[in-house]
Design an enzyme around this catalytic site. Structure first.
Site, PDB file in Angstrom:
ATOM      1  N   ILE A  11       0.712  -1.166  -0.045  1.00 37.60           N
ATOM      2  CA  ILE A  11       0.074   0.066   0.041  1.00 37.60           C
ATOM      3  C   ILE A  11       0.741   1.187  -0.007  1.00 37.60           C
ATOM      4  N   ASP A  65       5.086  -8.729   6.773  1.00 34.17           N
ATOM      5  CA  ASP A  65       6.044  -8.845   5.381  1.00 34.17           C
ATOM      6  C   ASP A  65       5.708 -10.035   4.601  1.00 34.17           C
ATOM      7  N   ALA A  89       6.111  -6.200  -3.476  1.00 34.55           N
ATOM      8  CA  ALA A  89       7.039  -6.932  -4.293  1.00 34.55           C
ATOM      9  C   ALA A  89       8.453  -6.140  -4.175  1.00 34.55           C
ATOM     10  N   GLN A  90       9.655  -6.832  -4.273  1.00 36.30           N
ATOM     11  CA  GLN A  90      10.832  -6.270  -4.404  1.00 36.30           C
ATOM     12  C   GLN A  90      10.828  -5.862  -6.103  1.00 36.30           C
ATOM     13  N   SER A  91      10.418  -4.642  -6.397  1.00 33.77           N
ATOM     14  CA  SER A  91      10.047  -4.529  -7.804  1.00 33.77           C
ATOM     15  C   SER A  91      10.962  -4.049  -8.834  1.00 33.77           C
ATOM     16  N   TYR A 102      16.294 -12.900  -2.122  1.00 39.56           N
ATOM     17  CA  TYR A 102      15.145 -11.938  -1.328  1.00 39.56           C
ATOM     18  C   TYR A 102      14.091 -11.867  -2.332  1.00 39.56           C
ATOM     19  N   THR A 133       3.385  -9.137 -14.437  1.00 41.73           N
ATOM     20  CA  THR A 133       4.152  -8.033 -15.136  1.00 41.73           C
ATOM     21  C   THR A 133       4.310  -8.281 -16.774  1.00 41.73           C
ATOM     22  N   GLU A 135       7.389  -7.902 -17.643  1.00 41.65           N
ATOM     23  CA  GLU A 135       8.619  -8.535 -17.676  1.00 41.65           C
ATOM     24  C   GLU A 135       8.760 -10.054 -18.019  1.00 41.65           C
ATOM     25  N   TYR A 157      13.911 -10.950 -10.953  1.00 41.90           N
ATOM     26  CA  TYR A 157      12.503 -10.509 -10.787  1.00 41.90           C
ATOM     27  C   TYR A 157      11.551 -11.045 -11.777  1.00 41.90           C
ATOM     28  N   LYS A 161       8.297 -13.337 -10.701  1.00 41.11           N
ATOM     29  CA  LYS A 161       6.914 -13.155 -10.983  1.00 41.11           C
ATOM     30  C   LYS A 161       6.114 -14.206 -11.829  1.00 41.11           C
TER      31      LYS A 161
HETATM   32  P1  NAP Z   1       6.752  -0.074  -5.829  1.00 40.07           P
HETATM   33  O1  NAP Z   1       6.338   1.304  -5.855  1.00 40.07           O
HETATM   34  O2  NAP Z   1       8.112  -0.538  -5.673  1.00 40.07           O
HETATM   35  O3  NAP Z   1       5.833  -0.760  -4.566  1.00 40.07           O
HETATM   36  C1  NAP Z   1       6.342  -1.898  -3.822  1.00 40.07           C
HETATM   37  C2  NAP Z   1       5.701  -2.124  -2.552  1.00 40.07           C
HETATM   38  O4  NAP Z   1       5.873  -3.407  -2.142  1.00 40.07           O
HETATM   39  C3  NAP Z   1       6.079  -1.026  -1.373  1.00 40.07           C
HETATM   40  O5  NAP Z   1       4.789  -0.610  -0.572  1.00 40.07           O
HETATM   41  C4  NAP Z   1       6.905  -1.866  -0.881  1.00 40.07           C
HETATM   42  O6  NAP Z   1       7.023  -1.418   0.800  1.00 40.07           O
HETATM   43  C5  NAP Z   1       6.219  -3.207  -0.745  1.00 40.07           C
HETATM   44  N1  NAP Z   1       7.099  -4.207  -0.242  1.00 40.07           N
HETATM   45  C6  NAP Z   1       8.297  -4.745  -1.123  1.00 40.07           C
HETATM   46  N2  NAP Z   1       8.794  -5.591  -0.515  1.00 40.07           N
HETATM   47  C7  NAP Z   1       7.975  -5.936   0.642  1.00 40.07           C
HETATM   48  C8  NAP Z   1       7.832  -7.078   1.407  1.00 40.07           C
HETATM   49  N3  NAP Z   1       8.853  -8.055   1.783  1.00 40.07           N
HETATM   50  N4  NAP Z   1       6.780  -7.281   2.374  1.00 40.07           N
HETATM   51  C9  NAP Z   1       5.848  -6.382   2.309  1.00 40.07           C
HETATM   52  N5  NAP Z   1       5.857  -5.155   1.489  1.00 40.07           N
HETATM   53  C10 NAP Z   1       6.953  -5.309   0.469  1.00 40.07           C
HETATM   54  O7  NAP Z   1       5.920  -0.894  -6.810  1.00 40.07           O
HETATM   55  P2  NAP Z   1       4.723  -0.456  -7.773  1.00 40.07           P
HETATM   56  O8  NAP Z   1       5.454   0.195  -8.942  1.00 40.07           O
HETATM   57  O9  NAP Z   1       3.611   0.213  -7.009  1.00 40.07           O
HETATM   58  O10 NAP Z   1       4.287  -1.835  -8.358  1.00 40.07           O
HETATM   59  C11 NAP Z   1       3.131  -2.602  -7.577  1.00 40.07           C
HETATM   60  C12 NAP Z   1       3.328  -4.029  -7.951  1.00 40.07           C
HETATM   61  O11 NAP Z   1       2.956  -4.077  -9.431  1.00 40.07           O
HETATM   62  C13 NAP Z   1       4.752  -4.806  -7.720  1.00 40.07           C
HETATM   63  O12 NAP Z   1       4.351  -6.133  -7.334  1.00 40.07           O
HETATM   64  C14 NAP Z   1       5.255  -4.566  -9.141  1.00 40.07           C
HETATM   65  O13 NAP Z   1       6.320  -5.590  -9.203  1.00 40.07           O
HETATM   66  C15 NAP Z   1       4.125  -4.858  -9.840  1.00 40.07           C
HETATM   67  N6  NAP Z   1       4.480  -4.291 -11.218  1.00 40.07           N
HETATM   68  C16 NAP Z   1       4.684  -2.858 -11.367  1.00 40.07           C
HETATM   69  C17 NAP Z   1       4.652  -2.399 -12.700  1.00 40.07           C
HETATM   70  C18 NAP Z   1       4.900  -0.930 -12.818  1.00 40.07           C
HETATM   71  O14 NAP Z   1       5.291  -0.496 -14.112  1.00 40.07           O
HETATM   72  N7  NAP Z   1       4.957   0.032 -11.894  1.00 40.07           N
HETATM   73  C19 NAP Z   1       4.260  -3.226 -13.902  1.00 40.07           C
HETATM   74  C20 NAP Z   1       3.867  -4.695 -13.499  1.00 40.07           C
HETATM   75  C21 NAP Z   1       3.925  -5.024 -12.134  1.00 40.07           C
HETATM   76  P3  NAP Z   1       8.086  -0.135   1.316  1.00 40.07           P
HETATM   77  O15 NAP Z   1       7.300   1.022   0.629  1.00 40.07           O
HETATM   78  O16 NAP Z   1       8.048  -0.338   2.580  1.00 40.07           O
HETATM   79  O17 NAP Z   1       9.257  -0.435   0.258  1.00 40.07           O
HETATM   80  O1  F7E Z   2      13.761   0.443 -16.434  1.00 42.65           O
HETATM   81  C1  F7E Z   2      16.386   1.468 -18.955  1.00 42.65           C
HETATM   82  C2  F7E Z   2      16.475  -0.116 -18.365  1.00 42.65           C
HETATM   83  O2  F7E Z   2      13.878   0.411 -14.050  1.00 42.65           O
HETATM   84  C3  F7E Z   2      13.243   0.627 -17.828  1.00 42.65           C
HETATM   85  C4  F7E Z   2       9.333  -2.220 -13.011  1.00 42.65           C
HETATM   86  O3  F7E Z   2       8.108  -1.537 -12.389  1.00 42.65           O
HETATM   87  O4  F7E Z   2       8.368  -2.264 -15.277  1.00 42.65           O
HETATM   88  C5  F7E Z   2       9.479  -1.749 -14.324  1.00 42.65           C
HETATM   89  O5  F7E Z   2      10.603  -2.434 -14.810  1.00 42.65           O
HETATM   90  C6  F7E Z   2      14.380   0.879 -18.975  1.00 42.65           C
HETATM   91  C7  F7E Z   2      14.968  -0.585 -18.886  1.00 42.65           C
HETATM   92  O6  F7E Z   2      11.864  -0.141 -15.217  1.00 42.65           O
HETATM   93  C8  F7E Z   2      18.510   3.515 -16.671  1.00 42.65           C
HETATM   94  O7  F7E Z   2      17.640  -0.560 -18.749  1.00 42.65           O
HETATM   95  C9  F7E Z   2      18.288   3.121 -18.744  1.00 42.65           C
HETATM   96  O8  F7E Z   2      15.447  -1.031 -20.112  1.00 42.65           O
HETATM   97  O9  F7E Z   2      12.302   2.011 -15.144  1.00 42.65           O
HETATM   98  P1  F7E Z   2      12.946   0.737 -15.318  1.00 42.65           P
HETATM   99  P2  F7E Z   2      11.548  -1.785 -15.959  1.00 42.65           P
HETATM  100  O10 F7E Z   2      12.970  -2.554 -15.688  1.00 42.65           O
HETATM  101  O11 F7E Z   2      11.127  -1.846 -17.121  1.00 42.65           O
HETATM  102  C10 F7E Z   2       8.042  -3.671 -15.227  1.00 42.65           C
HETATM  103  C11 F7E Z   2       6.853  -3.577 -16.162  1.00 42.65           C
HETATM  104  C12 F7E Z   2       7.783  -4.318 -13.735  1.00 42.65           C
HETATM  105  O12 F7E Z   2       7.150  -5.053 -13.438  1.00 42.65           O
HETATM  106  C13 F7E Z   2       8.938  -3.735 -12.815  1.00 42.65           C
HETATM  107  O13 F7E Z   2       8.441  -4.005 -11.403  1.00 42.65           O
HETATM  108  O14 F7E Z   2      15.072   1.896 -18.783  1.00 42.65           O
HETATM  109  N1  F7E Z   2      17.447   2.250 -18.356  1.00 42.65           N
HETATM  110  N2  F7E Z   2      18.640   3.827 -18.037  1.00 42.65           N
HETATM  111  C14 F7E Z   2      17.285   2.521 -17.016  1.00 42.65           C
HETATM  112  N3  F7E Z   2      16.452   2.279 -15.937  1.00 42.65           N
HETATM  113  C15 F7E Z   2      16.842   2.723 -14.861  1.00 42.65           C
HETATM  114  N4  F7E Z   2      15.962   1.899 -13.590  1.00 42.65           N
HETATM  115  N5  F7E Z   2      17.858   3.421 -14.370  1.00 42.65           N
HETATM  116  C16 F7E Z   2      18.605   4.014 -15.407  1.00 42.65           C
HETATM  117  O15 F7E Z   2      19.683   4.959 -15.007  1.00 42.65           O
END
Ligand code: NAP
Ligand code: F7E
Length: 342
Positions: A11, A65, A89-91, A102, A133, A135, A157, A161
């Site tokens: 949340i 957790d 998630a560790q996202s 982890y 995702t 991914e 990751y 997932k």
């Molecule tokens: P985020 O901002 O990184 O938030 C992750 C949340 O998970 C935070 O509240 C974090 O808590 C909590 N968390 C991490 N490890 C935990 C643990 N061991 N126990 C309890 N809580 C834990 O991610 P988001 O972008 O909102 O994404 C939400 C979900 O969608 C994630 O599962 C991510 O993998 C998935 N997802 C994201 C995207 C995207 O583009 N954003 C796309 C596809 C899927 P803290 O605040 O304490 O760190």
């Molecule tokens: O990277 C490139 C990097 O870390 C996007 C998560 O929410 O979406 C997210 O994962 C792209 C990659 O997101 C930097 O190599 C270049 O190709 O913003 P990102 P991600 O890896 O796509 C998916 C759907 C999820 O599920 C995940 O939880 O950008 N890139 N330069 C970089 N990325 C980062 N972080 N930092 C750079 O400096």
């Protein structure tokens, strides 16, 4: 009519905070799972939790957790929710290469812990949403990815997932639990974590404007299908309002490179620039003074990269009547305006 009671894991994250807003606006009772940390990290939900009409009346926070069986089981047993949104998630994909065990524990086994609690407690009315995702598609030769496209995950990751994706399917089919995967492509917002590339770019350009600090990025060629988190949490909610659980893709259907995101942001901020490339990397130079606005560095590359993602959300459109309101330009505009006004 009985009130709907939801648990949101994650949340305090980007999506969790938008989802909490949405569910509260729909009159839900919301229970959030939060982690203990030495500094309080509830910034994204403080506006909700500090509201006296909401705090401990319609919004409750509980320590726990995803890696701790007992805290997950006890919370679900205590609340007996009608809906669970598993967003915790560790996202971070790059970080998952550094903490793979982890990541597997939280992102893969964490989902199993929730499903096992729902099964053991015999919560027949409880629906489970799993944050899956794009991914999962990983290094993929498809031009556009749908629910039928093969998976080829390339990071710890994504592999974690993938386990969650299949364990959700397995529990749905084996035990009749209403559980579904939202296969969500990248979604961003002003609340995006600072180390994801979109937010990093905008914060980096702000730093450059304010103090002349150079923004350092990794692979600019990677392409992503970027939407807005607000649109995507609505899709999550809609998935749990269906009669039958279905795994669905949410995406915009457009793909842009990291370079496109950077250039659009520079243009939006009226920063005139030129570019050059040499063996040290790629450089974006300020036309007004020659200073380096942005450069690339291999330290931000990943051991394996997902080069291209573009999603086909036609099934979600048909099933949920879902379509994103934000396009690429509107997303960048909002992220910049929030950062520069506040
Ligand atoms: P985020 O901002 O990184 O938030 C992750 C949340 O998970 C935070 O509240 C974090 O808590 C909590 N968390 C991490 N490890 C935990 C643990 N061991 N126990 C309890 N809580 C834990 O991610 P988001 O972008 O909102 O994404 C939400 C979900 O969608 C994630 O599962 C991510 O993998 C998935 N997802 C994201 C995207 C995207 O583009 N954003 C796309 C596809 C899927 P803290 O605040 O304490 O760190
Ligand atoms: O990277 C490139 C990097 O870390 C996007 C998560 O929410 O979406 C997210 O994962 C792209 C990659 O997101 C930097 O190599 C270049 O190709 O913003 P990102 P991600 O890896 O796509 C998916 C759907 C999820 O599920 C995940 O939880 O950008 N890139 N330069 C970089 N990325 C980062 N972080 N930092 C750079 O400096």
């Amino acid at each position: 009519m009985h009130k709907k009671v939801a648990i949101i894991t994650g949340i305090t994250g980007q999506d969790g905070s938008y989802l909490a807003e949405l569910l509260l606006s729909k009159n839900y009772i919301v229970h959030g799972l939060i982690r203990r940390s030495s500094l309080i990290k509830t910034d994204r939900i403080d506006h909700l939790f500090n509201d006296r009409k909401i705090r401990n009346k319609r919004l409750f926070l509980h320590y726990g957790d995803m890696t701790d069986d007992l805290s997950i089981y006890s919370l679900i047993n205590l609340i007996k929710p009608t809906e669970i949104y598993n967003l915790a998630a560790q996202s971070h994909v790059k970080v998952s290469f550094e903490i793979p065990l982890y990541t597997a524990n939280a992102d893969a086994l964490g989902t199993l812990r929730i499903l096992e609690a729902v099964r053991n407690l015999n919560l027949k009315k409880c629906k489970v949403y799993q944050a899956s995702t794009s991914e999962l598609y990983g290094n993929n030769s498809s031009k556009i990815m749908s629910e039928k496209t093969y998976f080829n995950p390339v990071s710890p990751y994504a592999v974690a997932k993938l386990y969650s994706y299949y364990i959700v399917k397995s529990y749905r089919e084996a035990y009749g639990i209403f559980a579904c995967n939202g296969i969500l492509f990248n979604h961003e917002s002003p609340k995006r974590g600072e180390t994801f590339v979109t937010r990093k770019i905008i914060l980096g350009l702000k730093d450059y404007i304010n103090s002349g600090k150079t923004l350092i990025l990794g692979n600019l060629d990677a392409k992503r299908d970027w939407g807005h988190a607000k649109d995507y949490v609505e899709g999550m909610w809609l998935m749990l309002q269906q009669k039958k659980p279905k795994d669905l893709v949410l995406a915009t259907g457009k793909s842009y490179s990291v370079r496109d995101f950077l250039i659009k942001s520079l243009k939006y901020l009226n920063i005139r620039f030129s570019t050059k490339k040499n063996k040290l990397g790629e450089f974006f130079l300020d036309s007004s003074n020659g200073q380096i606005i942005c450069k690339t560095d291999k330290k931000y590359h990943r051991p394996l990269e997902v080069p291209y993602l573009k999603g086909d959300a036609r099934k979600a459109r048909k099933t949920l009547n879902w379509k994103p309101k934000y396009n690429f330009d509107a997303l960048i505009k909002e992220m910049i305006e929030e950062e520069f006004v506040n």
